[in-house]
Each structure stands twice: as C-alpha cells, then as structure tokens.
Design a protein around this motif. Sequence first.
Motif, mmCIF file in Angstrom:
data_model
loop_
_atom_site.group_PDB
_atom_site.id
_atom_site.type_symbol
_atom_site.label_atom_id
_atom_site.label_comp_id
_atom_site.label_asym_id
_atom_site.label_seq_id
_atom_site.Cartn_x
_atom_site.Cartn_y
_atom_site.Cartn_z
ATOM 1 N N LYS B 65 -57.369 -20.681 26.235
ATOM 2 C CA LYS B 65 -58.626 -20.982 25.552
ATOM 3 C C LYS B 65 -58.623 -20.532 24.098
ATOM 4 O O LYS B 65 -59.353 -21.062 23.271
ATOM 5 C CB LYS B 65 -59.811 -20.370 26.297
ATOM 6 N N GLU B 207 -59.981 -24.675 26.981
ATOM 7 C CA GLU B 207 -60.574 -23.726 27.922
ATOM 8 C C GLU B 207 -60.814 -24.369 29.278
ATOM 9 O O GLU B 207 -61.402 -25.452 29.348
ATOM 10 C CB GLU B 207 -61.897 -23.219 27.346
ATOM 11 N N VAL B 208 -60.369 -23.704 30.332
ATOM 12 C CA VAL B 208 -60.655 -24.192 31.678
ATOM 13 C C VAL B 208 -62.098 -23.844 32.012
ATOM 14 O O VAL B 208 -62.507 -22.685 31.922
ATOM 15 C CB VAL B 208 -59.684 -23.587 32.708
ATOM 16 N N THR B 209 -62.890 -24.865 32.355
ATOM 17 C CA THR B 209 -64.311 -24.655 32.613
ATOM 18 C C THR B 209 -64.685 -24.909 34.070
ATOM 19 O O THR B 209 -65.836 -24.719 34.459
ATOM 20 C CB THR B 209 -65.162 -25.591 31.724
ATOM 21 N N GLY B 210 -63.737 -25.346 34.875
ATOM 22 C CA GLY B 210 -64.005 -25.579 36.287
ATOM 23 C C GLY B 210 -62.759 -26.106 36.972
ATOM 24 O O GLY B 210 -61.756 -26.422 36.313
ATOM 25 N N PHE B 211 -62.814 -26.160 38.305
ATOM 26 C CA PHE B 211 -61.678 -26.682 39.065
ATOM 27 C C PHE B 211 -62.087 -27.933 39.809
ATOM 28 O O PHE B 211 -63.234 -28.070 40.221
ATOM 29 C CB PHE B 211 -61.191 -25.642 40.078
ATOM 30 N N LYS B 212 -61.136 -28.828 39.977
ATOM 31 C CA LYS B 212 -61.334 -29.981 40.848
ATOM 32 C C LYS B 212 -60.788 -29.589 42.199
ATOM 33 O O LYS B 212 -59.592 -29.369 42.346
ATOM 34 C CB LYS B 212 -60.475 -31.144 40.319
ATOM 35 N N HIS B 222 -60.956 -28.804 35.033
ATOM 36 C CA HIS B 222 -61.788 -29.357 33.967
ATOM 37 C C HIS B 222 -61.578 -28.499 32.735
ATOM 38 O O HIS B 222 -61.532 -27.261 32.845
ATOM 39 C CB HIS B 222 -63.272 -29.291 34.343
ATOM 40 N N ASN B 240 -60.519 -12.133 32.531
ATOM 41 C CA ASN B 240 -61.391 -13.249 32.889
ATOM 42 C C ASN B 240 -61.068 -13.878 34.249
ATOM 43 O O ASN B 240 -61.616 -14.923 34.591
ATOM 44 C CB ASN B 240 -61.349 -14.318 31.798
ATOM 45 N N VAL B 243 -64.051 -14.541 36.472
ATOM 46 C CA VAL B 243 -64.869 -15.675 36.035
ATOM 47 C C VAL B 243 -64.256 -16.972 36.557
ATOM 48 O O VAL B 243 -64.958 -17.852 37.068
ATOM 49 C CB VAL B 243 -64.966 -15.686 34.490
ATOM 50 N N MET B 247 -65.580 -19.804 39.560
ATOM 51 C CA MET B 247 -65.660 -21.259 39.397
ATOM 52 C C MET B 247 -65.061 -21.973 40.611
ATOM 53 O O MET B 247 -65.441 -23.078 40.941
ATOM 54 C CB MET B 247 -64.864 -21.716 38.167
ATOM 55 N N ALA B 248 -64.062 -21.325 41.250
ATOM 56 C CA ALA B 248 -63.412 -21.944 42.406
ATOM 57 C C ALA B 248 -64.044 -21.479 43.712
ATOM 58 O O ALA B 248 -63.555 -21.814 44.795
ATOM 59 C CB ALA B 248 -61.923 -21.615 42.393
#
Lengths: 129, 416
Positions: B65, B207-212, B222, B240, B243, B247-248
């Motif tokens: 990020k 920056e990773v903001t979420g996972f699929k 994401h 982090n 955090v 998300m996962a």
Amino acid sequence: MFYILCPYCKEHREEEEFHPRGQAHLMRPEDPDNTTDEEWGDYLFFRDNPRGIHHEMWVHSVGCRKFFNITRNTVTYEILETYPMGEQPTITADDPSVRHEQGAQVADGGWQTVGARPENTALNEETSS
Amino acid sequence: MQRYSGFGLVKHAFGHHENWERQWRNPEPKKQYDVIIVGGGGHGLATAYYLAKEFGVRNVAVIEKGWLGGGNTARNTTIVRSNYLWDEAGRLYNHSLDLWKGLSQDLNYNVMFSQRGVLNLGHTLQDMRDIQRRVNANRLNGIDSEVVTPQQVKEIEPEIDISNRARYPIMGASWQKSAGVARHDAVAWGFARGADSHGVDLLQNTEVTGFKIRDGKVLGVHTNRGDIEAHTVGCVAAGNSGVLAKMAGIKLPLESHPLQALVSEPLKPILNTVTMSNHVHGYVSQSDKGDLVIGAGIDGYLGYGQRGSYPTIEHTLQAIVEMFPMFSRVRMNRQWGGIVDTCPDACPILSKTDVKGLYFNCGWGTGGFKATPGSGHVFAASLAKGEMHPIAAPFSIDRFHTGALIDEHGAAGVAH
Ligand SMILES: Cc1cc2nc3c(=O)[nH]c(=O)nc-3n(C[C@H](O)[C@H](O)[C@H](O)COP(=O)(O)OP(=O)(O)OC[C@H]3O[C@@H](n4cnc5c(N)ncnc54)[C@H](O)[C@@H]3O)c2cc1C
Ligand SMILES: [Zn+2]
C-alpha cells in the motif's frame, strides 16, 4: 503523551501515572468446566485489535490504583471518554459521528497511507459464511 | 538484471554514475496471478523471491500500500541472532541465520551483514539462571552460544560499566558470536530486485481493501487499483495483519503496539557489538555511519500511529546510560516508531486459515527482521506446495486453541 482523566480522581493526570491493561469488557467464561478449547483459547488469547475505536482497561497505578476504561482511537490516539468499571461506553465504532474519521490519515507526518476500511462491507460482498 | 560488481562500479564512474539501470520495474497490475503476496516488507519480498527462484512460481505479485520496505522493515534496529530457547523457534531463526551468511552473494546485493556478536546481559541471579538454561538449550540445538563473565563482557565491549557502582551490576551475559546486524533497506531492496528479475510484479501504492471469497475459498483481492485474482494469497502485513484478517472474517491473536527506536548523532567507532539487557530494559549498537542505534520495549497500549509516548524513550535512555555512563551527553538525532504485531507467546504465526488458499505470515512482533530470509523461504515453500513447511508447521494459529504454545518471552521480551 496521554493526558488522562481518571473517573475516580476526577483529574487529568499524565500518562506515566497509569498503566494500560488491554481490551475492556472481557468476560471470563461462566462455566469453566464446560468450556471448549475453542472458547478458552478465544477468551485467553484473541483480542479485537481494531484500527480505530477501541475500549480498553487502564489502571491509575500510582494514583488511586483503581481500574477504569478508556474509549480511544488507535490511529489518531485521541481519547474520547473515560468511564468507571461496570459502566458501558457511550461512544462506539458504530457511532456515525466517529465512523468517518476512522483510519483517516495523511501520507506524511509518519503515517503510512490511507487506512484500510474493514467496516466497509460493500467491499466484502462476495464473502460467504 | 544488471549485475553489480567492483568492475561495474569503475565502469559507471566514467559515466558519472548516471546510467545505472532501475533496480526493478513499476508494472501495471495484471488481472490474474498464481500467487499474491499482500505486504511489501522484507518478509513479503523474500517470500516472492524464493517462490520465483527456488520453487518455480513466477506469476507472482507483491501488493504494497505504500512503498517497498516502508513498514517495520525500514524502522527496525537490525539485530540478527538465533539464541531462542525452544527447539521450534531455534530451528526457525537458525535456518534464517544460515541464509543470512550467504545472502549478499545470493542476491548480488550488499546487505552489509556484519557478524559482530550479541551480548544478552544478566543483572540478577534469576537472569543468570535463565541465561544458563537458554545457552544450554541453544548448544543442544547446535546454535552457537556461551555464558560469559563480567570480565569477558568488558573485554568484548570495553566501555561498558561492570562495576558494583551500577544500580543493577552486571553478573554475566550470554554471547552469540555469529549474531550481528545488517542493513535493513538493503535487505528489502535486494529481495525486491531479485524477485523482479525472476518476473515478480511489485505493485506499490496499491492497497488491499478486501478479499474475494466464495465457498470458503479465496479467489483474489480487492484493491484501490481494481480487483486482482489469485487462488493463493499470502498476507505478510505485520502490524496491519489483524485489519486484513478482519476483512476476511478471520480472528488473529495479535495486538498491534507502537515500538520505538532512536539514533544518536554520528560518533567515532566506540561499540564493537550489540548489547542488550532485559533487566534494565534497553539495547544499543553502533551503525557503520557511527550513530548509536537504541531501542527497548513496546508502548503498552494498542496503536496504529507509528509513534509512541515520550516516557518510553526516557526509560530506554536511562537503561543505556546505566550500561554505558559515558553516553550520558550524547545527543539524539532521530526517533520513530513502527507498528509491531505482538503474539501472546512471542512467536510468529505461519499458518493456513479457515479460508482455503489464504495464508498468514505475521506475529513477528518486535523481532522479525532477523528472520526475514528464513521466514520468506519456509513461507514460499508452504505456498508453493499447499502444505506448511516442517519448520513452519509448529507456528500454526491452531496452537492458541490446542495450547501448544512456544513461549519465547524470555528470549524476545526486550531483546529483538
Ligand atoms: C523500532 C523497531 C525495532 C525493531 N528491531 C528489531 C531488531 O533489532 N531485530 C529484529 O529481528 N526485528 C526487529 N523489529 C521487528 C521487525 O522490524 C519486524 O518483525 C519485521 O521487519 C517485519 O517485517 P515484515 O515484512 O513482516 O513487515 P513490514 O516491513 O511492516 O511490512 C508489512 C507491509 O505490509 C504493508 N501493508 C499493510 N496492510 C496492507 C494492505 N492492506 N495492503 C497492502 N499492503 C499492506 C505495509 O505497508 C508494510 O509495508 C523491530 C521493529 C521495530 C518497529
Ligand atoms: Zn485515580
């Protein structure tokens, strides 16, 4: 340096008089003999560790020596409230007034980059379970 | 990749050093990779390097990020040692130490690994008993380690105060001669350049903001630059990590704390080695530039701000002056903090998760720099095979439910 209002002494005192003792409102399992390893492990080792609003226990170790709780932002370090043991916080992460400031950071001044937004569920739409 | 050599240096001198090749590319993200590494610190970059170089997985992206090595990798005090108590930790850190020895040659990049030795001081009878126990455990595991007397400490580090005038006189120490320091930035850059040369895409400012995730399997991430697919994702995000785990939908037994360090004005060579003390709570070494590199324990509260409180700095400097009274008038130049991911048993987590294909390498807390090559190597092996490498296996998240903890608080509390 934190300047902390002890809810018992009712005075702002410097951080050095206090000691942080981790996440607040942790409940010891009520029936230890019938608790699974999973539940014990969670109780002993797993903590919230949020980026943003956190409720934590502190002790006024060289003052009145009483325990109390603080609601604090772990990114800006701002202390939002202090309250005695047994009471509930009035400010939480779900509070719309504090929400937008979570993870708000600038790129200079020692911060990393714009913070992740774990509370943004839209990004995790595909997450099943 | 342009190889570095003495000859190359001379050759480029004629061109006023204006024609050096860039050390790595700055590619656009592809739609899909075999493996995504989240976190471009030393551990993430080392993982990508070994994946591509040793395990033949070259369609790899490292997603960072900020800038490469801008996290704890660039903020640590660079102590490298392997004198940990338990067999599992000893194996992991010693595997790393073995890789350190040949790392500059392997990467064709000078990481300035200097085996100048590490002293862990004892100031009480209990300290000395713990030191003896740890040294004996180390020797059984083939880790070089010995107990030394105050006089021997003074021979190794002549400016230290071993007199009885000290508040906590030194009663002895453990001495790991093969330990030392390395240049942190060079480690990140060397692994980055090596990974890039084997085809790894280094995606900075991403920056990773979420996972699929679908049906319990990870399908990709994401990011602020769009979605990127991969069926294997390794998160190596230090402070982090919690955090990302959230998300996962995964919980990790980590707490993120500020850990501070500071350096002094540059001085003529005065220290030979790294000296640390759990009891008076501080450690110091001297960089090749001449600054004293100083650190101690974490700030006790949670913090993601990469800065801590002044009382911690004050206590740290008290400890340094206690050990080296002659430093009392040295001026400090810079002070900073990193976010360290501390684990309840002071050991890392290298683990699969409940989400298939999603792995975490975290919990290195205050002491993961030394493990950079070893951690990257065993984590790469695990991602490539889909099975945790035998050296990594004991560090699974499960241990916080089975109770099979690896308690290294003695070897890793103040000492990093
Ligand atoms: C002051 C200090 C002193 C230390 N001293 C020592 C020492 O003497 N010896 C020792 O062995 N260890 C020491 N350590 C610990 C050591 O620095 C760390 O354990 C190690 O560097 C961790 O490396 P890493 O690659 O895992 O983490 P980092 O270098 O922190 O890399 C993690 C990366 O992940 C990125 N990231 C996070 N979230 C996201 C996201 N959502 N998307 C994309 N990227 C993301 C971050 O930007 C960061 O660059 C010290 C640490 C500090 C702070
Ligand atoms: Zn009080």
